[in-house]
Design a protein around this motif. Structure first.
Motif, PDB file in Angstrom:
ATOM      1  N   TRP A 141       0.831  -1.196   0.000  1.00  0.00           N
ATOM      2  CA  TRP A 141       0.000   0.000   0.000  1.00  0.00           C
ATOM      3  C   TRP A 141       0.869   1.251   0.000  1.00  0.00           C
ATOM      4  O   TRP A 141       0.632   2.183  -0.734  1.00  0.00           O
ATOM      5  CB  TRP A 141      -0.913  -0.053   1.225  1.00  0.00           C
ATOM      6  CG  TRP A 141      -1.918   1.039   1.258  1.00  0.00           C
ATOM      7  CD1 TRP A 141      -2.788   1.366   0.252  1.00  0.00           C
ATOM      8  CD2 TRP A 141      -2.160   1.940   2.320  1.00  0.00           C
ATOM      9  NE1 TRP A 141      -3.565   2.424   0.638  1.00  0.00           N
ATOM     10  CE2 TRP A 141      -3.205   2.795   1.923  1.00  0.00           C
ATOM     11  CE3 TRP A 141      -1.621   2.114   3.581  1.00  0.00           C
ATOM     12  CZ2 TRP A 141      -3.701   3.795   2.725  1.00  0.00           C
ATOM     13  CZ3 TRP A 141      -2.119   3.113   4.386  1.00  0.00           C
ATOM     14  CH2 TRP A 141      -3.149   3.933   3.948  1.00  0.00           C
ATOM     15  N   ILE A 142       1.929   1.244   0.821  1.00  0.00           N
ATOM     16  CA  ILE A 142       2.873   2.350   0.884  1.00  0.00           C
ATOM     17  C   ILE A 142       4.269   1.795   0.645  1.00  0.00           C
ATOM     18  O   ILE A 142       4.695   0.858   1.329  1.00  0.00           O
ATOM     19  CB  ILE A 142       2.824   3.060   2.253  1.00  0.00           C
ATOM     20  CG1 ILE A 142       1.464   3.700   2.481  1.00  0.00           C
ATOM     21  CG2 ILE A 142       3.929   4.101   2.367  1.00  0.00           C
ATOM     22  CD1 ILE A 142       1.285   4.300   3.851  1.00  0.00           C
ATOM     23  N   ASP A 143       4.977   2.377  -0.297  1.00  0.00           N
ATOM     24  CA  ASP A 143       6.344   1.963  -0.573  1.00  0.00           C
ATOM     25  C   ASP A 143       7.279   2.782   0.322  1.00  0.00           C
ATOM     26  O   ASP A 143       7.617   3.931   0.008  1.00  0.00           O
ATOM     27  CB  ASP A 143       6.663   2.183  -2.053  1.00  0.00           C
ATOM     28  CG  ASP A 143       8.007   1.613  -2.459  1.00  0.00           C
ATOM     29  OD1 ASP A 143       8.845   1.332  -1.570  1.00  0.00           O
ATOM     30  OD2 ASP A 143       8.230   1.463  -3.668  1.00  0.00           O
ATOM     31  N   ASN A 158       9.397   6.395  -0.203  1.00  0.00           N
ATOM     32  CA  ASN A 158       9.166   7.564   0.651  1.00  0.00           C
ATOM     33  C   ASN A 158      10.458   8.042   1.298  1.00  0.00           C
ATOM     34  O   ASN A 158      10.700   9.250   1.374  1.00  0.00           O
ATOM     35  CB  ASN A 158       8.131   7.246   1.728  1.00  0.00           C
ATOM     36  CG  ASN A 158       6.732   7.229   1.179  1.00  0.00           C
ATOM     37  OD1 ASN A 158       6.515   6.814   0.050  1.00  0.00           O
ATOM     38  ND2 ASN A 158       5.776   7.655   1.961  1.00  0.00           N
ATOM     39  N   LEU A 159      11.272   7.131   1.773  1.00  0.00           N
ATOM     40  CA  LEU A 159      12.550   7.500   2.387  1.00  0.00           C
ATOM     41  C   LEU A 159      13.459   8.172   1.359  1.00  0.00           C
ATOM     42  O   LEU A 159      14.149   9.144   1.678  1.00  0.00           O
ATOM     43  CB  LEU A 159      13.235   6.284   3.008  1.00  0.00           C
ATOM     44  CG  LEU A 159      12.563   5.711   4.254  1.00  0.00           C
ATOM     45  CD1 LEU A 159      13.261   4.432   4.697  1.00  0.00           C
ATOM     46  CD2 LEU A 159      12.530   6.729   5.380  1.00  0.00           C
ATOM     47  N   ARG A 160      13.440   7.660   0.130  1.00  0.00           N
ATOM     48  CA  ARG A 160      14.220   8.268  -0.942  1.00  0.00           C
ATOM     49  C   ARG A 160      13.736   9.697  -1.204  1.00  0.00           C
ATOM     50  O   ARG A 160      14.539  10.618  -1.390  1.00  0.00           O
ATOM     51  CB  ARG A 160      14.095   7.411  -2.211  1.00  0.00           C
ATOM     52  CG  ARG A 160      15.367   7.201  -2.944  1.00  0.00           C
ATOM     53  CD  ARG A 160      15.298   6.293  -4.170  1.00  0.00           C
ATOM     54  NE  ARG A 160      14.008   5.931  -4.673  1.00  0.00           N
ATOM     55  CZ  ARG A 160      13.448   4.711  -4.557  1.00  0.00           C
ATOM     56  NH1 ARG A 160      14.094   3.751  -3.948  1.00  0.00           N
ATOM     57  NH2 ARG A 160      12.264   4.454  -5.078  1.00  0.00           N
ATOM     58  N   SER A 161      12.435   9.888  -1.183  1.00  0.00           N
ATOM     59  CA  SER A 161      11.866  11.225  -1.391  1.00  0.00           C
ATOM     60  C   SER A 161      12.318  12.185  -0.295  1.00  0.00           C
ATOM     61  O   SER A 161      12.641  13.342  -0.565  1.00  0.00           O
ATOM     62  CB  SER A 161      10.338  11.155  -1.417  1.00  0.00           C
ATOM     63  OG  SER A 161       9.902  10.421  -2.534  1.00  0.00           O
TER      64      SER A 161
END
Length: 130
Positions: free
Chosen positions: A4-6, A10-13
């Motif tokens: 559902w959430i990658d 997100n951490l890369r962002s």
């Protein structure tokens, strides 16, 4: 089945965002000036013992000024890539973006005067002077 959430994405962002913030303060003169002003405001706020609501207002203004400067810088960099030479519309875009930063700064200064000015007047006990 896809997640559902990658989390990795997100951490890369967040890492890319942090790199942008570091680049802003490392390379952009105006951002450095805004950061120094923000640090001065925090020091004065500590000295004047701002309450929670005053801190919330002051820190919101600081955040808005820094974010406006980041948007302005990003827009200017993009404009320079799109049109490396002089172009009247690009100049207008850059002027509008810089004007937006100035508007945010003016409001932040007014908020600062309202909060810090009130505190300073109370500290100085002006009634003794008149």
């Amino acid at each position: 089945m896809s997640r559902w959430i990658d989390v990795r994405k997100n951490l890369r962002s967040f890492r890319f965002a942090a790199e942008g913030i570091l680049a802003l303060f490392r390379f952009e003169n105006n951002a450095k000036i805004h950061l120094l002003a923000a640090l001065a405001v925090v020091v004065v706020g500590i000295w004047l013992r701002l309450d929670r609501v005053e801190w919330a207002l002051i820190l919101t203004q600081v955040g808005l000024v820094l974010a406006a400067e980041a948007f302005n810088t990003a827009l200017e960099k993009l404009a320079d890539v799109v049109s490396p030479g002089h172009h009247p519309l690009i100049k207008t875009v850059k002027d509008l973006s810089a004007g937006a930063v100035l508007l945010v700064v003016i409001v932040a200064v007014v908020v600062g005067i309202l909060i810090f000015g009130t505190k300073l007047i109370k500290m100085m006990n002006w009634s003794e002077w008149f």
